[in-house]
Design an enzyme around this catalytic site. Structure first.
Site, short mmCIF file in Angstrom:
data_model
loop_
_atom_site.label_atom_id
_atom_site.label_comp_id
_atom_site.label_asym_id
_atom_site.label_seq_id
_atom_site.Cartn_x
_atom_site.Cartn_y
_atom_site.Cartn_z
N HIS A 188 0.60 13.50 -12.01
CA HIS A 188 2.13 13.22 -12.03
C HIS A 188 3.04 14.45 -12.05
CE1 HIS A 188 0.38 9.25 -13.23
NE2 HIS A 188 1.59 8.80 -12.30
N ARG A 295 9.46 4.77 -10.93
CA ARG A 295 8.34 5.06 -12.24
C ARG A 295 9.30 4.99 -13.64
NH1 ARG A 295 5.68 8.24 -8.25
NH2 ARG A 295 3.36 7.82 -8.24
N GLU A 430 -3.59 -1.61 -7.55
CA GLU A 430 -4.17 -0.03 -7.59
C GLU A 430 -5.60 -0.16 -8.44
OE1 GLU A 430 -1.29 2.24 -9.85
OE2 GLU A 430 -0.95 0.58 -11.13
N ASN A 453 -2.99 6.21 -5.46
CA ASN A 453 -3.60 7.49 -6.39
C ASN A 453 -4.77 6.69 -7.37
OD1 ASN A 453 -1.45 8.70 -5.19
ND2 ASN A 453 0.04 8.20 -7.05
N ASP A 454 -4.27 5.71 -8.00
CA ASP A 454 -5.18 4.92 -8.92
C ASP A 454 -6.29 4.20 -8.19
OD1 ASP A 454 -4.47 5.84 -11.71
OD2 ASP A 454 -2.77 4.83 -11.35
N ARG A 464 -8.73 11.30 -11.14
CA ARG A 464 -7.45 11.88 -10.41
C ARG A 464 -6.91 13.27 -10.73
NH1 ARG A 464 -2.35 7.69 -10.77
NH2 ARG A 464 -0.88 9.62 -10.26
C1 PEP Z 1 -0.65 5.18 -7.72
O1 PEP Z 1 -1.41 4.88 -8.59
O2 PEP Z 1 -0.88 5.28 -6.61
C2 PEP Z 1 0.89 5.00 -8.32
C3 PEP Z 1 1.67 5.13 -7.16
O3 PEP Z 1 1.11 4.88 -9.58
P1 PEP Z 1 1.06 6.25 -10.52
O4 PEP Z 1 0.75 7.45 -9.26
O5 PEP Z 1 2.33 6.44 -11.13
O6 PEP Z 1 -0.10 6.09 -11.27
MG MG Z 2 -0.85 4.19 -10.56
#
Ligand code: PEP
Ligand code: MG
Length: 559
Positions: A188, A295, A430, A453-454, A464
């Site tokens: 993040h 977010r 996700e 991402n998740d 990640r």
């Molecule tokens: C993701 O997981 O792709 C997402 C957009 O949420 P975050 O990165 O805040 O977990």
């Molecule tokens: Mg996420």
């Protein structure tokens, strides 16, 4: 010249002095003092400074979010000078010869326990206040720098790593670039750097040394290189690169106001990811079509205690009204995993990414969820709001969350508070479970937004946050792309739209793939909007679609 190689996670060239982030050392030092008078004075000075800091925070909150938001800090000011609290600290220092840090720590614990054991819910909540005020006084006693930077000039900020809560509290006007020893591209902190448009390099390990502090440094976010004491040639080369980047940026300006449409007429929406209402300015200045992911947990990370309904309402209202009639999709609280917040008091977990996070917390602690939903629906009267839930794995979770939305709407109706009856409700896809169940989930919601991402971390079983997984962490992996296609197909069969709000959305190597599988919306950092628009406008979908789908799904695929 010292040359350091890391991983560039946010583009741009920046030049300035290197500065090391000053983190709080909060390990309690306990000792007996001889001069109790001057120890007491040390406490009084820290107390005074704490009251001043809280006054400044109250003023800032009043300007940004109104009187109710300011009240929290004013209550803390009163707590800091409460006579019983002060007397207990004085006795500990003057009578027991404890050092000020020990006296504050012990008094805070006694007072917090006392408040927590009271029957009255209001008094119970004061336990968090006394802990908060005391930790502010302790930080002053320990000499911790607020916001981690004590510099008059903007700096290139170096750190071992930065937690999201630390990054969000930094004074952005002081930062030219980030360089961290650890970290990964989809952490993040990297995401925040991209949202803020600040060059960032992660994973430099022990190459960056404390003794370099203050020395002139240049970073190149696109190559991941850091130069301490750069020589003349390197400086000239990188300043020229910076000039060209600025020129490229100016060229992209011409795309403002244009459609995100391929050469053969296929249109897609390009929205932005933001972390605070202030980020709306960069959405508008980069001509983002809307906000595809706000977010909301960053509001919580920026507070010392649970943000109340009023505070959240003002923040959401600000984002919605500034975006006018452009859509704003706000994701409900997604804490847990790397986004830890002390005042949530979450138990330690061995595997927090697989633990109590996001919607799970909201469903288990409905009072927190309800406050956020009330703030969101109230704010819906001021713009075009969509709400989405993170970390969904099952249909029942969505039904339970939607039920809470209905309850909140009914409450508002009864109270005569306006809200928009047509707020779209969506979910983030996700987790592999949500992707596999997307045919069923599509019947429950108005849209899907894929959190790649998740989705990548859970599908490939790759953390990640771990920068050492190298080629194993591959967001281009066909398993991820096939899941995205499956989600798209299931969404469209059920008449709902589907977007991508993970970092992959801005990956220009995949734009043609996303167009081919039928993604309707891409939500990216504001700075990525115009490069993405350029890529879309240069694509002829009919020329590439068949081959891409054959590669992805066909038997003779390259995978
Ligand atoms: C993701 O997981 O792709 C997402 C957009 O949420 P975050 O990165 O805040 O977990
Ligand atoms: Mg996420």
């Amino acid at each position: 010249m010292i040359s350091i190689q890391g991983k560039g996670v946010s583009n741009g060239v920046a030049s300035g002095p290197l500065y090391f982030y000053q983190r709080a050392t909060t390990t309690l030092r306990r000792y007996t003092v001889e001069d109790t008078e001057s120890e007491w004075q040390r406490f009084k000075d820290a107390q005074q400074k704490c009251i001043e800091q809280l006054g400044e925070l109250a003023e800032k909150a009043r300007k940004e979010a109104g009187d109710d938001a300011a009240m929290l800090f004013e209550t803390h000011q009163l707590m800091a000078e409460d006579l019983d609290y002060e007397d207990a600290i004085q006795a500990s220092i003057m009578e027991e010869a404890n050092n000020a840090e020990a006296a504050v720590t012990d008094t805070a614990a006694t007072f917090a326990d006392m408040f927590a054991s009271m029957d009255d819910a209001y008094m119970q909540a004061r336990a968090a206040d006394v802990k908060d005020v005391s930790s502010r006084i302790l930080n002053i006693l320990y000499g911790v720098v607020q916001g981690g930077i004590d510099s008059d000039v903007p700096v290139i900020l170096a750190a071992d790593d930065l937690a999201p809560s630390e990054t969000i509290q930094l004074d952005k006007t002081k930062i030219l670039a980030f360089v961290t020893e650890g970290g990964s591209s989809s952490s993040h902190t990297a995401i925040l750097a991209r949202t803020m448009g600040i060059p960032a390099i992660v994973g430099v390990g022990d190459q960056i040394k404390k003794e370099y502090e203050g020395r002139p440094t240049i970073v190149d976010g696109s190559t991941g290189q850091v130069y301490v004491d750069p020589d003349e040639d390197t400086t000239t080369y990188l300043m020229e690169k910076r000039r060209k980047l600025i020129e490229y940026q100016q060229m992209l300006e011409e795309l403002k106001g244009k459609e995100n449409i391929t050469l053969d007429g296929h249109e897609i929406r390009v929205y932005c990811n933001i972390g605070s209402p202030e980020d709306v300015h960069s959405v508008l200045s980069n001509d983002g079509g809307g906000v595809g992911l706000f977010r909301s947990e960053f509001l919580y990370l920026n507070c010392d205690d649970y943000p109340d309904e009023e505070y959240q309402f003002e923040a959401y209202k600000q984002a919605l009204s500034e975006m006018g009639n452009r859509e704003v999709i706000i994701r409900t609280l997604d804490i847990g995993a790397d986004k830890q917040i002390e005042y949530f008091d979450l138990p330690h977990e061995e595997n927090p990414a697989l633990g109590n996070r996001a919607l799970r917390i909201c469903l288990n602690r409905p009072e927190i969820f309800r406050t956020q939903l009330r703030a969101l629906f109230r704010a819906s009267a001021y713009g075009h709001l969509g709400i989405m839930f993170p970390m969904v794995t099952s249909v029942w979770e969505v039904r339970e969350a939607k039920k809470m939305c209905e309850q909140v709407k009914n409450e508002l109706k009864e109270e005569g508070i306006p809200y928009d009856e047509h707020v779209q409700i969506g979910i983030m896809v996700e987790t592999p479970a949500a992707a596999v169940m997307s045919d069923r989930l599509a019947k429950e919601v108005d849209f899907f937004s894929c959190g790649t991402n998740d989705l990548t971390q859970y599908t490939l079983a790759c953390d990640r946050q771990n920068n050492d997984l190298g080629r194993f962490f591959d967001p281009h992996h066909p398993a991820v792309l096939r899941l995205l296609k499956m989600v798209c197909d299931n969404a469209h069969k059920n008449g709902i739209w589907v977007g991508i709000c993970g970092e992959l959305g801005a990956d220009l190597d995949l734009t043609e793939t996303f167009l081919s599988i039928g993604i309707d919306e891409l939500s990216v950092s504001p700075r990525s909007v115009l490069p993405l628009r350029k890529k879309i406008r240069e694509t002829t979908l009919s020329e590439v679609k068949e081959a891409i789908l054959e590669d992805l799904m066909g038997e003779g695929s390259q995978f």
